[in-house]
Design a protein around this motif. Structure first.
Motif, PDB file in Angstrom:
ATOM      1  N   UNK A   1      48.791  70.307  11.322  1.00  0.00           N
ATOM      2  CA  UNK A   1      48.666  69.087  11.754  1.00  0.00           C
ATOM      3  C   UNK A   1      47.847  68.022  10.708  1.00  0.00           C
ATOM      4  N   UNK A   2      47.222  68.424   9.957  1.00  0.00           N
ATOM      5  CA  UNK A   2      46.715  68.163   9.021  1.00  0.00           C
ATOM      6  C   UNK A   2      47.372  68.074   7.767  1.00  0.00           C
ATOM      7  N   UNK A   3      47.630  69.091   7.341  1.00  0.00           N
ATOM      8  CA  UNK A   3      48.806  69.232   6.337  1.00  0.00           C
ATOM      9  C   UNK A   3      50.078  68.294   6.738  1.00  0.00           C
ATOM     10  N   UNK A   4      50.142  68.309   7.696  1.00  0.00           N
ATOM     11  CA  UNK A   4      51.946  67.339   7.704  1.00  0.00           C
ATOM     12  C   UNK A   4      51.025  66.194   7.366  1.00  0.00           C
ATOM     13  N   UNK A   5      49.855  65.276   8.451  1.00  0.00           N
ATOM     14  CA  UNK A   5      49.707  64.261   7.974  1.00  0.00           C
ATOM     15  C   UNK A   5      49.947  64.265   6.249  1.00  0.00           C
ATOM     16  N   UNK A   6      48.434  64.807   5.887  1.00  0.00           N
ATOM     17  CA  UNK A   6      48.394  64.448   4.266  1.00  0.00           C
ATOM     18  C   UNK A   6      49.755  64.627   3.565  1.00  0.00           C
TER      19      UNK A   6
ATOM     20  N   UNK B   1      51.311  61.259   3.844  1.00  0.00           N
ATOM     21  CA  UNK B   1      50.958  60.088   3.326  1.00  0.00           C
ATOM     22  C   UNK B   1      51.242  60.553   1.933  1.00  0.00           C
ATOM     23  N   UNK B   2      51.758  61.610   1.489  1.00  0.00           N
ATOM     24  CA  UNK B   2      51.993  61.775  -0.565  1.00  0.00           C
ATOM     25  C   UNK B   2      53.366  61.135  -0.551  1.00  0.00           C
ATOM     26  N   UNK B   3      54.378  61.885   0.375  1.00  0.00           N
ATOM     27  CA  UNK B   3      55.662  62.034   0.278  1.00  0.00           C
ATOM     28  C   UNK B   3      55.734  60.194   0.295  1.00  0.00           C
ATOM     29  N   UNK B   4      55.374  59.574   1.399  1.00  0.00           N
ATOM     30  CA  UNK B   4      55.493  57.982   2.069  1.00  0.00           C
ATOM     31  C   UNK B   4      55.520  57.812   0.609  1.00  0.00           C
TER      32      UNK B   4
ATOM     33  N   UNK C   1      68.614  53.751  -6.848  1.00  0.00           N
ATOM     34  CA  UNK C   1      68.953  54.838  -6.127  1.00  0.00           C
ATOM     35  C   UNK C   1      69.307  54.602  -4.519  1.00  0.00           C
ATOM     36  N   UNK C   2      69.511  55.249  -3.912  1.00  0.00           N
ATOM     37  CA  UNK C   2      69.619  55.027  -2.368  1.00  0.00           C
ATOM     38  C   UNK C   2      68.953  55.703  -2.176  1.00  0.00           C
ATOM     39  N   UNK C   3      68.278  55.630  -1.444  1.00  0.00           N
ATOM     40  CA  UNK C   3      67.090  56.328  -0.897  1.00  0.00           C
ATOM     41  C   UNK C   3      67.408  57.266   0.715  1.00  0.00           C
ATOM     42  N   UNK C   4      67.822  58.364   0.750  1.00  0.00           N
ATOM     43  CA  UNK C   4      68.187  59.364   1.460  1.00  0.00           C
ATOM     44  C   UNK C   4      66.325  59.764   2.602  1.00  0.00           C
ATOM     45  N   UNK C   5      66.824  59.348   3.298  1.00  0.00           N
ATOM     46  CA  UNK C   5      65.576  59.347   4.720  1.00  0.00           C
ATOM     47  C   UNK C   5      65.370  60.282   6.113  1.00  0.00           C
ATOM     48  N   UNK C   6      64.925  61.929   5.194  1.00  0.00           N
ATOM     49  CA  UNK C   6      65.174  62.658   6.430  1.00  0.00           C
ATOM     50  C   UNK C   6      64.200  63.554   6.780  1.00  0.00           C
ATOM     51  N   UNK C   7      63.109  62.782   6.494  1.00  0.00           N
ATOM     52  CA  UNK C   7      61.855  63.226   6.841  1.00  0.00           C
ATOM     53  C   UNK C   7      61.355  63.484   8.269  1.00  0.00           C
ATOM     54  N   UNK C   8      60.653  63.733   8.724  1.00  0.00           N
ATOM     55  CA  UNK C   8      60.327  63.616  10.231  1.00  0.00           C
ATOM     56  C   UNK C   8      59.828  62.705  10.245  1.00  0.00           C
ATOM     57  N   UNK C   9      58.599  62.186  11.855  1.00  0.00           N
ATOM     58  CA  UNK C   9      57.721  61.568  12.029  1.00  0.00           C
ATOM     59  C   UNK C   9      56.149  61.999  12.072  1.00  0.00           C
TER      60      UNK C   9
ATOM     61  N   UNK D   1      46.466  60.055  11.112  1.00  0.00           N
ATOM     62  CA  UNK D   1      47.778  59.965  12.011  1.00  0.00           C
ATOM     63  C   UNK D   1      47.812  58.488  11.696  1.00  0.00           C
ATOM     64  N   UNK D   2      47.538  57.558  11.664  1.00  0.00           N
ATOM     65  CA  UNK D   2      47.241  56.044  11.639  1.00  0.00           C
ATOM     66  C   UNK D   2      48.135  55.844  10.046  1.00  0.00           C
ATOM     67  N   UNK D   3      46.988  56.505   8.857  1.00  0.00           N
ATOM     68  CA  UNK D   3      47.669  56.111   7.925  1.00  0.00           C
ATOM     69  C   UNK D   3      48.822  57.046   7.517  1.00  0.00           C
ATOM     70  N   UNK D   4      49.686  57.954   7.862  1.00  0.00           N
ATOM     71  CA  UNK D   4      50.669  59.327   8.186  1.00  0.00           C
ATOM     72  C   UNK D   4      51.429  57.723   8.348  1.00  0.00           C
ATOM     73  N   UNK D   5      52.170  57.449   9.719  1.00  0.00           N
ATOM     74  CA  UNK D   5      52.873  56.925  10.174  1.00  0.00           C
ATOM     75  C   UNK D   5      52.701  55.352   9.131  1.00  0.00           C
ATOM     76  N   UNK D   6      51.148  54.836   8.617  1.00  0.00           N
ATOM     77  CA  UNK D   6      51.813  53.289   7.589  1.00  0.00           C
ATOM     78  C   UNK D   6      52.637  54.088   6.086  1.00  0.00           C
ATOM     79  N   UNK D   7      52.373  55.621   6.024  1.00  0.00           N
ATOM     80  CA  UNK D   7      53.288  55.327   4.648  1.00  0.00           C
ATOM     81  C   UNK D   7      54.439  55.769   4.937  1.00  0.00           C
ATOM     82  N   UNK D   8      54.930  56.803   5.812  1.00  0.00           N
ATOM     83  CA  UNK D   8      55.994  56.516   6.833  1.00  0.00           C
ATOM     84  C   UNK D   8      56.993  55.309   6.611  1.00  0.00           C
TER      85      UNK D   8
END
Length: 490
Positions: A162-167, A170-173, A190-198, A209-216
């Motif tokens: 879960x730590x890795x998913x959040x990090x 953030x990097x991707x977002x 370019x169109x921005x395909x958005x296919x990555x999960x929450x 988690x809040x920082x990860x959701x904000x980046x998304x």
């Protein structure tokens, strides 16, 4: 600052390198390899060689952020640095930036999430001006295992994933959001395909988690991106060594001891986070245990699956080793066992073959005692017999050993005296398994051993036989005829 002599590899000539005192020799060697020019190297000078043109191009484009200051700060704090191509001023070849995750931890073992987000945005902007034509850039994370060790989390747990998913969220977002802002300035979007999960809703690090959701959310708000790919997991390079990363990407296991002989940073962090003193760790190691977590391909594959939905480019998924079948339990021999001792002579070399049997009469162990062979040969034969005995006790059929070791050919060999079941043997092993085959398997069908003297190529029975599987007329075979040829010098 300190000055040392370093080279990127042992075969390359060394050159003077000046870098911060706290940076080790691995970093000095990496800097020697990254610096574009020849001769003495300083960290500031080598960094300025690529930072200055990037900052100048950004200023010309109207960016009013202190880009040069940000890049210098990221490097001096060992939080981020570009890939080798950027240091060589050839960024179109591999435009990338490496983020050293443990460097974003503060003194309270909490992540500086604001600085992490800023570092990602700074890296994307820097790569935009380092490689203006590139449409694929690579923001990479490194030393995930070191970060988890500092947090006291076991790499193989769901909490660590879960730590890795959040990090990586953030990097991707933040990378996609920065690429989207650059796209608006560059013209075509370019169109921005958005296919990555929450990302996960909970994690062991406060605010993650809040920082990860904000980046998304920042990534979903953009209309398009300048780059087709922005994130990746890649093999470690000189950049990771310069930053002091102890594992590459999302690799699971870190070394306990560093190049200088002391405990690595990840080891010290893991012991401290789990309340294990160095004395207790040493005691555990001396007792045969391991105070550090050890994980292989199974845990690595699980982490790969956890972060892959958030990353553009991933290496091949680690293949977990096949699950071993349940080991056959060892069948213990009785304390008082029957068997026989056979005295024999093979080619004039005396030996004793001793067997041990189970209550049902099946073979369970063998011993081979030699009379006049050297100590090394006797030791090898003793250990070979012990290995065969272990195999028998774990269920390996005697037939398999007979098939493997009869007809093995090495000296001593020759006629067998003292054993009416075996007339000749091509080696001591050949004799031993011929004897066992006759007495425990009832095998009387083994072909007789063909004894040939050493250094007689072309003289043996097989060499004199026809080369075709036919009974040809009784004349000298081709190999026999070849022995009659002579070299005549005129």
């Amino acid at each position: 600052m300190r000055r040392t002599e370093a080279a990127p590899d042992p075969d390359a000539p060394t050159r003077p390198v000046s870098l911060p005192t706290s940076w080790d020799d691995s970093a000095a060697a990496a800097l020697a390899g990254l610096a574009r020019h020849q001769g003495p190297v300083t960290l500031v000078g080598a960094a300025q060689a690529w930072i200055a043109p990037i900052a100048a191009a950004a200023a010309t484009a109207g960016f009013d952020i202190p880009l040069a200051d940000r890049l210098h700060r990221l490097l001096l704090l060992r939080r981020a640095a570009p890939t080798e191509a950027v240091w060589r001023l050839d960024a179109e070849d591999d435009p990338g930036f490496v983020l050293n995750l443990p460097a974003f931890l503060d003194s309270d073992a909490q992540m500086d999430l604001g600085d992490l987000a800023e570092a990602v945005e700074t890296a994307v902007i820097a790569l935009r001006f380092a490689a203006p034509l590139a449409r694929d850039i690579s923001i990479r994370v490194a030393d995930l295992a070191g970060l988890l060790a500092a947090l006291g989390l076991d790499y193989a747990t769901e909490a660590a994933r879960d730590i890795a998913r959040c990090i990586v969220a953030i990097v991707r977002g933040r990378a996609d959001a920065a690429s989207g802002r650059l796209a608006r300035l560059a013209g075509p979007v370019r169109p921005a395909p958005f296919d990555w999960p929450m990302p996960p809703a909970r994690a062991a690090v406060a605010g993650l988690p809040a920082a990860a959701h904000a980046a998304r959310a920042a990534a979903t708000a953009i209309e398009g991106v300048l780059h087709r790919t922005t994130t990746s997991i890649a093999q470690p390079s000189l950049t990771e060594a310069l930053l002091g990363c102890e594992t590459g990407g999302i690799a699971p296991t870190f070394s306990a001891v560093g190049h200088a002989g002391g405990l690595t940073r990840a080891t010290q962090a893991w012991l401290g986070a789990n309340g294990i003193t160095a004395e207790a760790a040493l005691a555990t190691a001396l007792a045969g245990g391991n105070p550090l977590p050890l994980h292989g391909s199974v845990a690595h594959a699980a982490m790969h699956d956890a972060v892959a939905p958030f990353i553009h480019l991933m290496p091949p998924r680690p293949v977990p080793l096949a699950v071993r079948s349940a080991a056959v339990p060892r069948r213990e021999l009785p304390g008082r066992r029957s068997g026989y001792t056979q005295k024999a002579s093979v080619g004039g070399h005396k030996l004793f073959l001793r067997t041990g049997e189970y209550d049902d009469g099946s073979l369970g162990e063998i011993f081979v005692a030699l009379h006049k062979e050297g100590a090394a040969f006797r030791g090898l034969m003793d250990n070979f017999a012990h290995a065969v005995s272990l195999g028998l006790q774990h269920g390996v059929p005697l037939e398999r050993f007979v098939e493997a070791f009869t007809f093995t050919r090495f000296g001593p060999a020759g006629p067998v005296e003292g054993d009416p079941a075996v007339h000749a043997a091509t080696s001591l092993l050949d004799y031993a398994f011929r004897n066992l085959a006759a007495n425990y398997l009832g095998r009387r069908d083994l072909p007789d051993a063909e004894i040939e003297e050493a250094d007689t190529v072309g003289h043996g029975a097989r060499d004199q036989s026809p080369l075709l599987p036919l009974e040809l007329p009784a004349e000298a075979s081709p190999r026999v005829r070849r022995r009659g040829l002579r070299v005549v010098q005129r």
